[in-house]
Write an enzyme that holds these catalytic residues in place. Structure first.
Site, mmCIF file in Angstrom:
data_model
loop_
_atom_site.group_PDB
_atom_site.id
_atom_site.type_symbol
_atom_site.label_atom_id
_atom_site.label_comp_id
_atom_site.label_asym_id
_atom_site.label_seq_id
_atom_site.Cartn_x
_atom_site.Cartn_y
_atom_site.Cartn_z
ATOM 1 N N TYR A 143 1.080 -1.219 -0.092
ATOM 2 C CA TYR A 143 0.163 -0.236 0.446
ATOM 3 C C TYR A 143 1.121 1.496 0.109
ATOM 4 O O TYR A 143 1.957 1.401 1.242
ATOM 5 C CB TYR A 143 -0.844 0.249 0.934
ATOM 6 C CG TYR A 143 -2.393 0.798 1.506
ATOM 7 C CD1 TYR A 143 -2.554 1.577 0.370
ATOM 8 C CD2 TYR A 143 -1.935 1.992 2.870
ATOM 9 C CE1 TYR A 143 -3.685 2.640 0.452
ATOM 10 C CE2 TYR A 143 -2.336 3.254 3.110
ATOM 11 C CZ TYR A 143 -3.356 3.269 2.081
ATOM 12 O OH TYR A 143 -4.325 4.304 1.471
ATOM 13 N N ASP A 248 9.242 2.332 0.267
ATOM 14 C CA ASP A 248 8.187 3.112 1.219
ATOM 15 C C ASP A 248 8.639 2.754 2.690
ATOM 16 O O ASP A 248 8.009 1.376 2.830
ATOM 17 C CB ASP A 248 6.906 2.525 0.110
ATOM 18 C CG ASP A 248 5.460 3.456 0.810
ATOM 19 O OD1 ASP A 248 5.971 4.437 2.262
ATOM 20 O OD2 ASP A 248 4.908 3.819 0.581
ATOM 21 N N LYS A 276 3.879 8.420 9.341
ATOM 22 C CA LYS A 276 3.216 8.012 10.546
ATOM 23 C C LYS A 276 4.092 8.070 11.626
ATOM 24 O O LYS A 276 4.171 8.929 12.678
ATOM 25 C CB LYS A 276 3.226 6.503 10.376
ATOM 26 C CG LYS A 276 2.361 6.369 8.928
ATOM 27 C CD LYS A 276 1.739 4.568 9.345
ATOM 28 C CE LYS A 276 0.955 4.239 7.876
ATOM 29 N NZ LYS A 276 -0.103 3.906 8.444
#
Ligand SMILES: Cc1ncc(COP(=O)(O)O)c(C=O)c1O
Length: 437
Positions: A143, A248, A276
């Site tokens: 994702y 990522d 995050k």
């Protein structure tokens, strides 16, 4: 017996005004109802019905120091007293950018944004501008945010609408209605952890690929670690062809250590995206990487925009969070890894005790727990054989037992979790697994 009446009422009310009733589609999956939080401190979150939970959702990952962590909050309050955002230069941006170049091994320079999605958008743009090519290789089960140019193949128990596989024509399917299929025309979708598939695609699209983008550990689908030599092959094969390698690290960055997964594995991507955990719960993300690529922003070739980019709250939060994580030689990481190991070992023992088949894949303070007949899950195809309905039921019953876990099985451990929290979690899991048998 817990009740969720006020959360249920709140959800009914929110559905009248808030599209979908939740602010991010994933959150609607929580059973018996998307909980309304009242407050949270450390590893514990409380809902409006007065229930308390040991929290392993952790805001979907960012809360690496736990909720409302005092030393970070203080630095953020202090920054806010001097202004929240200026749209001007300020010291915090420079300090954060400099710190990121010091801790992220691949970083010569950085750019700051507000979310992981935006960081990925910028990284893809830099890669295309740098190479003058347009195709992007990405992998099933990973994702990279929800922007049109990359959102596909994210079958998650808590995202039922997303597509799982390529269409009959071989085109990459959009992840949602409303997304132009043309936006994915340049995406080549491959199985991950499969060196031969990558090799074949690189040969087939020789001279066309701008970037390969990959989570360094497939955290979003099974927390699957790369097979020995796979990331090294990815690095070598992309470098040989002038292809930009983007790792990522929106989940793994600052979670697997200050240097992220690329620091841990000793792989140097051209670009890395972080978000995050870097902000400890505040909205901040970044792209970091090689000087030649980042120079495209320096000279204005590539636009990088955002009203709130590098704002004082975001930079203060990231500086304070990274500072806390770096303290005492990274003691927070030792604590998280120790607690995560105790938790996963305990859960495995309980699976055995109750005769339930499951797999737990872990790396540092993040792990994925699934129910499956398989003994090893190391690619997306085997991950997809899991019993996601059974896991969602487990998650619902864990809530009832005072433990908040994500319905898809991904657990995060924070530096605020204590030994006693792990013991209490295992006691709850013992009761819940006993009832699931
Ligand atoms: C690996 C990865 N990249 C990008 C994103 C998107 O980040 P955000 O939700 O901050 O836009 C996520 C979010 O879960 C992610 O896991």
């Amino acid at each position: 017996m817990r009740t969720y009446e006020l959360s249920k009422n709140g959800y009914d009310r929110s559905k009248r005004y808030l599209a979908g009733g939740v602010a991010s589609s994933l959150r609607a999956a929580m059973k018996p109802v998307p909980l309304f939080a009242e407050s949270a401190q450390g590893a514990v979150v409380r809902d409006v019905d007065g229930n308390a939970y040991i929290d392993y959702l952790l805001g979907y990952g960012p809360l690496i120091l736990g909720h409302a962590y005092g030393p970070v909050n203080e630095k953020v309050y202090a920054a806010m007293q001097r202004g929240i955002t200026y749209g001007l230069q300020h010291q915090g941006e420079i300090e954060l950018a400099k710190l990121l170049t010091e801790v992220l091994p691949c970083a010569d320079k950085v750019a700051l944004s507000g979310s992981g999605t935006e960081a990925v958008m910028l990284a893809l743009r830099l890669a295309r501008a740098y190479t003058g090519r347009s195709k992007i290789i990405r992998f099933h089960g990973h994702y990279h945010g929800w922007s049109d140019s990359i959102y596909t193949s994210f079958p998650s128990a808590d995202m039922p609408s997303a597509s799982a596989s390529a269409t009959a024509s071989g085109a990459v399917p959009p992840g949602t209605a409303g997304q132009s299929e043309l936006s994915l025309r340049d995406v080549v979708l491959l199985p991950w952890n499969d060196q031969a598939a990558l090799e074949a695609a690189l040969a087939e699209h020789e001279g066309e690929i701008a970037a390969v983008i990959s989570e360094p550990v497939m955290c979003n689908s099974g927390c699957i670690v790369p097979r020995p030599g796979y990331l090294e092959f990815m690095r070598e094969a992309t470098a040989k062809r002038g292809i930009v390698l983007i790792l990522d690290e929106v989940i793994t960055g600052f979670r697997l250590g200050l240097g992220g997964a690329h620091g841990r594995f000793g792989i140097k991507p051209d670009l890395v995206t972080v978000g995050k955990a870097m902000g400890g719960g505040f909205a901040v993300s970044g792209v970091a990487g090689r000087a030649e690529l980042m120079a495209l922003i320096d000279d204005g070739t590539v636009s990088h925009l955002g009203t709130l980019n590098g704002n004082c709250v975001a930079t203060a939060a990231a500086l304070a969070t990274i500072g806390e994580l770096a303290k005492d030689d990274g003691a927070a990481y030792d604590k998280m890894e120790k607690n995560a190991s105790k938790l996963t070992a305990g859960l495995r023992t309980l699976l055995g005790k109750h005769g339930i088949r499951g797999v737990i894949n872990e790396i540092g303070p993040v792990f994925h727990f699934i129910f499956t007949e398989q003994t090893v899950v190391e690619d997306f195809a085997s991950f997809n054989l899991r019993d996601s309905a059974k896991y969602a039921l487990f998650a619902e019953r864990m809530l009832e037992a005072g433990v908040l876990v994500r319905p898809n099985g991904l657990w995060y451990v924070s530096a605020a979790h204590e030994d006693a929290d792990i013991d209490a979690t295992l006691e709850a899991a013992d009761r819940v697994l006993g009832g699931l048998r």
